[in-house]
Design a protein around this motif. Structure first.
Motif, mmCIF file in Angstrom:
data_model
loop_
_atom_site.group_PDB
_atom_site.id
_atom_site.type_symbol
_atom_site.label_atom_id
_atom_site.label_comp_id
_atom_site.label_asym_id
_atom_site.label_seq_id
_atom_site.Cartn_x
_atom_site.Cartn_y
_atom_site.Cartn_z
ATOM 1 N N LEU A 2 68.046 8.684 52.795
ATOM 2 C CA LEU A 2 68.409 9.772 51.899
ATOM 3 C C LEU A 2 67.268 10.093 50.947
ATOM 4 O O LEU A 2 66.972 11.253 50.672
ATOM 5 N N GLN A 3 66.577 9.046 50.451
ATOM 6 C CA GLN A 3 65.455 9.262 49.555
ATOM 7 C C GLN A 3 64.312 9.968 50.281
ATOM 8 O O GLN A 3 63.627 10.831 49.723
ATOM 9 N N GLN A 4 64.102 9.617 51.558
ATOM 10 C CA GLN A 4 63.060 10.272 52.333
ATOM 11 C C GLN A 4 63.364 11.752 52.518
ATOM 12 O O GLN A 4 62.479 12.607 52.466
ATOM 13 N N LEU A 5 64.657 12.082 52.717
ATOM 14 C CA LEU A 5 65.055 13.477 52.859
ATOM 15 C C LEU A 5 64.824 14.241 51.562
ATOM 16 O O LEU A 5 64.355 15.372 51.562
ATOM 17 N N ASP A 6 65.147 13.598 50.427
ATOM 18 C CA ASP A 6 64.899 14.217 49.129
ATOM 19 C C ASP A 6 63.416 14.514 48.942
ATOM 20 O O ASP A 6 63.027 15.596 48.499
ATOM 21 N N ASP A 7 62.571 13.534 49.250
ATOM 22 C CA ASP A 7 61.128 13.705 49.090
ATOM 23 C C ASP A 7 60.602 14.827 49.984
ATOM 24 O O ASP A 7 59.723 15.604 49.580
ATOM 25 N N LEU A 8 61.154 14.921 51.202
ATOM 26 C CA LEU A 8 60.717 15.961 52.127
ATOM 27 C C LEU A 8 61.077 17.340 51.589
ATOM 28 O O LEU A 8 60.266 18.269 51.606
ATOM 29 N N ASN A 9 62.308 17.498 51.086
ATOM 30 C CA ASN A 9 62.731 18.776 50.518
ATOM 31 C C ASN A 9 61.924 19.144 49.283
ATOM 32 O O ASN A 9 61.583 20.301 49.064
ATOM 33 N N ASP A 10 61.628 18.147 48.445
ATOM 34 C CA ASP A 10 60.834 18.396 47.250
ATOM 35 C C ASP A 10 59.442 18.894 47.621
ATOM 36 O O ASP A 10 58.917 19.841 47.037
ATOM 37 N N ALA A 11 58.831 18.229 48.591
ATOM 38 C CA ALA A 11 57.492 18.620 49.015
ATOM 39 C C ALA A 11 57.496 20.018 49.621
ATOM 40 O O ALA A 11 56.565 20.805 49.405
ATOM 41 N N ARG A 12 58.548 20.352 50.353
ATOM 42 C CA ARG A 12 58.634 21.687 50.980
ATOM 43 C C ARG A 12 58.708 22.774 49.911
ATOM 44 O O ARG A 12 58.087 23.833 50.052
ATOM 45 N N ALA A 13 59.460 22.538 48.833
ATOM 46 C CA ALA A 13 59.555 23.525 47.764
ATOM 47 C C ALA A 13 58.209 23.713 47.078
ATOM 48 O O ALA A 13 57.822 24.840 46.733
ATOM 49 N N ALA A 14 57.482 22.621 46.861
ATOM 50 C CA ALA A 14 56.172 22.714 46.213
ATOM 51 C C ALA A 14 55.189 23.485 47.081
ATOM 52 O O ALA A 14 54.392 24.291 46.589
ATOM 53 N N ILE A 15 55.219 23.235 48.394
ATOM 54 C CA ILE A 15 54.339 23.958 49.314
ATOM 55 C C ILE A 15 54.677 25.443 49.317
ATOM 56 O O ILE A 15 53.792 26.301 49.345
ATOM 57 N N ALA A 16 55.975 25.750 49.284
ATOM 58 C CA ALA A 16 56.404 27.147 49.271
ATOM 59 C C ALA A 16 55.874 27.871 48.041
ATOM 60 O O ALA A 16 55.500 29.055 48.112
ATOM 61 N N LEU A 17 55.839 27.182 46.895
ATOM 62 C CA LEU A 17 55.306 27.785 45.675
ATOM 63 C C LEU A 17 53.830 28.107 45.839
ATOM 64 O O LEU A 17 53.347 29.175 45.427
ATOM 65 N N SER A 58 68.935 25.902 44.436
ATOM 66 C CA SER A 58 68.513 25.152 45.612
ATOM 67 C C SER A 58 67.087 24.621 45.512
ATOM 68 O O SER A 58 66.668 23.853 46.378
ATOM 69 N N PHE A 59 66.326 25.004 44.454
ATOM 70 C CA PHE A 59 64.944 24.542 44.411
ATOM 71 C C PHE A 59 64.448 24.119 43.023
ATOM 72 O O PHE A 59 63.410 23.455 42.917
ATOM 73 N N LEU A 60 65.153 24.452 41.938
ATOM 74 C CA LEU A 60 64.641 24.104 40.608
ATOM 75 C C LEU A 60 64.540 22.598 40.403
ATOM 76 O O LEU A 60 63.555 22.097 39.855
ATOM 77 N N SER A 61 65.561 21.868 40.840
ATOM 78 C CA SER A 61 65.527 20.412 40.675
ATOM 79 C C SER A 61 64.367 19.805 41.452
ATOM 80 O O SER A 61 63.710 18.869 40.992
ATOM 81 N N LEU A 63 61.483 21.247 42.241
ATOM 82 C CA LEU A 63 60.217 21.535 41.561
ATOM 83 C C LEU A 63 60.074 20.728 40.277
ATOM 84 O O LEU A 63 58.956 20.348 39.903
ATOM 85 N N GLU A 64 61.190 20.455 39.610
ATOM 86 C CA GLU A 64 61.122 19.636 38.403
ATOM 87 C C GLU A 64 60.697 18.214 38.735
ATOM 88 O O GLU A 64 59.883 17.616 38.026
ATOM 89 N N ARG A 65 61.244 17.687 39.840
ATOM 90 C CA ARG A 65 60.842 16.332 40.243
ATOM 91 C C ARG A 65 59.377 16.283 40.675
ATOM 92 O O ARG A 65 58.718 15.260 40.533
ATOM 93 N N GLN A 66 58.878 17.395 41.187
ATOM 94 C CA GLN A 66 57.469 17.472 41.585
ATOM 95 C C GLN A 66 56.554 17.864 40.417
ATOM 96 O O GLN A 66 55.347 18.037 40.605
ATOM 97 N N GLU A 67 57.149 18.034 39.232
ATOM 98 C CA GLU A 67 56.410 18.437 38.034
ATOM 99 C C GLU A 67 55.685 19.765 38.246
ATOM 100 O O GLU A 67 54.535 19.948 37.850
ATOM 101 N N ARG A 68 56.415 20.725 38.873
ATOM 102 C CA ARG A 68 55.835 22.038 39.158
ATOM 103 C C ARG A 68 56.558 23.169 38.424
ATOM 104 O O ARG A 68 56.331 24.341 38.741
ATOM 105 N N LEU A 69 57.448 22.840 37.481
ATOM 106 C CA LEU A 69 58.162 23.887 36.764
ATOM 107 C C LEU A 69 57.211 24.783 35.975
ATOM 108 O O LEU A 69 57.412 25.994 35.878
ATOM 109 N N ALA A 70 56.171 24.187 35.397
ATOM 110 C CA ALA A 70 55.205 24.990 34.637
ATOM 111 C C ALA A 70 54.516 25.995 35.546
ATOM 112 O O ALA A 70 54.283 27.150 35.160
ATOM 113 N N ASP A 71 54.200 25.582 36.782
ATOM 114 C CA ASP A 71 53.562 26.497 37.733
ATOM 115 C C ASP A 71 54.513 27.624 38.110
ATOM 116 O O ASP A 71 54.095 28.780 38.271
#
Length: 381
Positions: A2-17, A58-61, A63-71
Motif C-alpha cells: 500500500l505504501q508503494q502504491l502511495d509513493d507511485l501516485n505521489d510521484a505521478r502527480a509531481a511528474i504531471a506538474l 485527487s492530487f493536493l495531498s 503534492l503536499e507529501r512531495q513538498e510541491r504545493l509551492a510549485d
C-alpha cells in the motif's frame, strides 16, 4: 504494498506538474445589486491522460507529501496573472481569486513569492484576492498572522472562506485584515431556501461581515430560487453553476451575464415546480446479483456493504466515510467516481467541488436462510 502504491501516485502527480498537465478554469463572480461580473475564481484541474479531468481532492495531498504545493501555487498564480492581464488589456479590471492552503500560509517567504509573480505581468496587487480558509486559524502557528499582515501591507486582498459550521472561533480571526467574507458549499443553498432571517450555519458569518462592514459572498448559487434568496438575505456577491460553470480564460473574453440570472435578481421570486406524481408500475422482482442504488445521505457505511462504484447525477458535497476499514480516497472522473486506494488520513474530510449529487451503488450482503427444523421438531417432540 500500500505504501508503494502511495509513493507511485505521489510521484505521478509531481511528474504531471512538471509536464504541464495542470491547468486553470475560472468561475465568474457577479455583484447581486448590478448583475455585473466583478471577477473570477481560479480552479486548478489535472488533465490526466488516462483518467480525464481530475479535481484537487485527487492530487493536493500527493503534492503536499512531495513538498510541491509551492510549485503548484506558483503555477496557479502565474496563469491567473496572465488571465488578469488578458482581461486588463480589454479594459476589464476583474479581480482574480486564488486559493491558498493552510500549509502555505505559514511560509514567511510567501509575500515575496506572490509579489515576484504578479510583478511579471505588471498588474496592481489589488486585483488579486487570496482565499484564506477558516481552518487555517485552528493551527495557531506563530507565522500565520505576520504572513497575512505582510500580504495586506503589500496591497493584496484577503477573503475569509468558510464552509458549513464555523471551524474557528471568531475571536481567533483578525477580521481587520480581510476585505471580504465568503460562504461556500451546500450550507448556502439550505440556508437561502429555508429561512429569511439570520440563522442557521452562516449566521455567525453574517454578523462578522456586518460588524466590520465587509461584503458577503456566496459560493454555490445553483438555481434561480437560491440566487434570488441570497440577494434578499443581504449577500453582496455570488458565484455558482447557475451563473456559470468554471471555464477557460478565453471563454470569459466574450461571456456575459445570462438573461436568466438577471431575471432571478430583478424579478419576483421564482416558483418551485411541482414534480408530476409518479405512475405506479407493476413491481418486478430484482435479480439477486443486481446492485441496489442508495443515496449517500441515507447509507450507513460498514463492513457489511461492498462498494461497487459511484455515479454522479445531481448536486452534493461528498463526506468521506471512515468507520472500520472502509476508508477510500475517491477519484472524480468525468461523470463517475471510483475507489482507487485506501487513505486513512482523509477520514471525515469533505471533498468540495464535485458539483453533482452522488448516488452510491452497493451490494447488500446475502440473506441468511433460516434453519429448517429437524424432523423431531416438526413432529412436536
Amino acid at each position: 504494498m500500500l505504501q508503494q502504491l502511495d509513493d507511485l501516485n505521489d510521484a505521478r502527480a509531481a511528474i504531471a506538474l512538471d509536464q504541464g498537465e495542470f491547468h486553470l478554469l475560472f468561475q465568474p463572480k457577479i455583484e447581486l445589486a448590478s448583475a455585473k461580473m466583478t471577477g473570477a475564481e481560479a480552479y486548478v484541474r489535472w488533465a490526466h491522460p488516462e483518467l480525464g479531468r481530475l479535481l484537487p481532492a485527487s492530487f493536493l495531498s500527493a503534492l503536499e507529501r512531495q513538498e510541491r504545493l509551492a510549485d503548484l501555487t506558483n503555477m496557479v498564480l502565474r496563469e491567473s496573472a496572465q488571465a488578469a492581464r488578458r482581461w486588463y488589456n480589454q479594459g476589464r479590471s476583474w479581480h482574480v481569486t486564488v486559493n491558498l492552503s493552510p500549509a502555505e500560509l505559514i511560509d514567511p517567504e510567501l509575500g515575496d513569492r506572490l509579489t515576484a509573480l504578479v510583478d511579471e505581468c505588471e498588474l496592481p496587487y489589488g486585483l488579486f484576492v487570496f482565499d484564506i480558509p477558516e481552518s487555517a486559524f485552528l493551527v495557531r502557528d506563530e507565522n500565520l498572522i505576520p504572513v497575512l499582515e505582510d500580504m495586506r501591507h503589500r496591497g493584496f486582498a484577503l477573503a475569509l472562506e468558510g464552509r458549513g459550521a464555523m471551524t474557528a472561533s471568531a475571536e481567533d480571526i483578525p477580521l481587520a485584515l480581510f476585505n471580504e467574507i465568503k460562504v461556500s458549499g451546500s450550507a448556502i443553498i439550505k440556508f437561502a431556501l429555508t429561512t429569511k432571517s439570520a440563522g442557521g450555519l452562516i449566521a455567525e458569518r453574517q454578523k462578522m461581515a456586518a460588524a466590520h462592514s465587509l461584503p458577503l459572498t456566496a459560493v454555490g448559487a445553483e438555481d434561480a430560487r437560491t440566487l434570488h434568496a441570497l440577494k434578499e438575505l443581504g449577500f453582496t456577491y455570488a458565484q455558482g453553476a447557475f451563473i456559470s460553470r468554471p471555464a477557460e480564460a478565453r471563454v470569459l473574453d466574450t461571456w456575459t451575464v445570462p438573461a436568466a440570472v438577471k431575471a432571478a435578481l430583478t424579478g419576483p421570486a421564482p416558483r418551485t415546480r411541482r414534480a408530476a406524481a409518479p405512475q405506479r408500475a407493476e413491481k418486478k422482482p430484482a435479480p439477486k446479483a443486481a446492485p441496489l442504488k442508495k443515496s449517500l445521505q441515507d447509507t450507513t457505511f460498514g463492513p457489511e456493504m461492498v462498494t461497487l462504484d459511484f455515479e454522479a447525477i445531481g448536486d452534493f458535497d461528498l463526506a468521506l466515510p471512515g468507520p472500520g476499514n472502509f476508508n477510500p480516497l475517491c477519484l472524480i472522473m468525468a461523470e463517475r467516481m471510483r475507489l482507487i486506494r485506501h487513505a486513512p488520513q482523509l477520514h471525515g474530510r469533505r471533498v468540495p467541488g464535485i458539483g453533482k449529487r452522488i448516488v452510491m451503488k452497493v451490494q447488500e450482503p446475502p440473506m441468511k436462510k433460516p434453519r429448517r427444523p429437524s424432523m423431531l421438531a416438526r413432529l412436536g417432540f
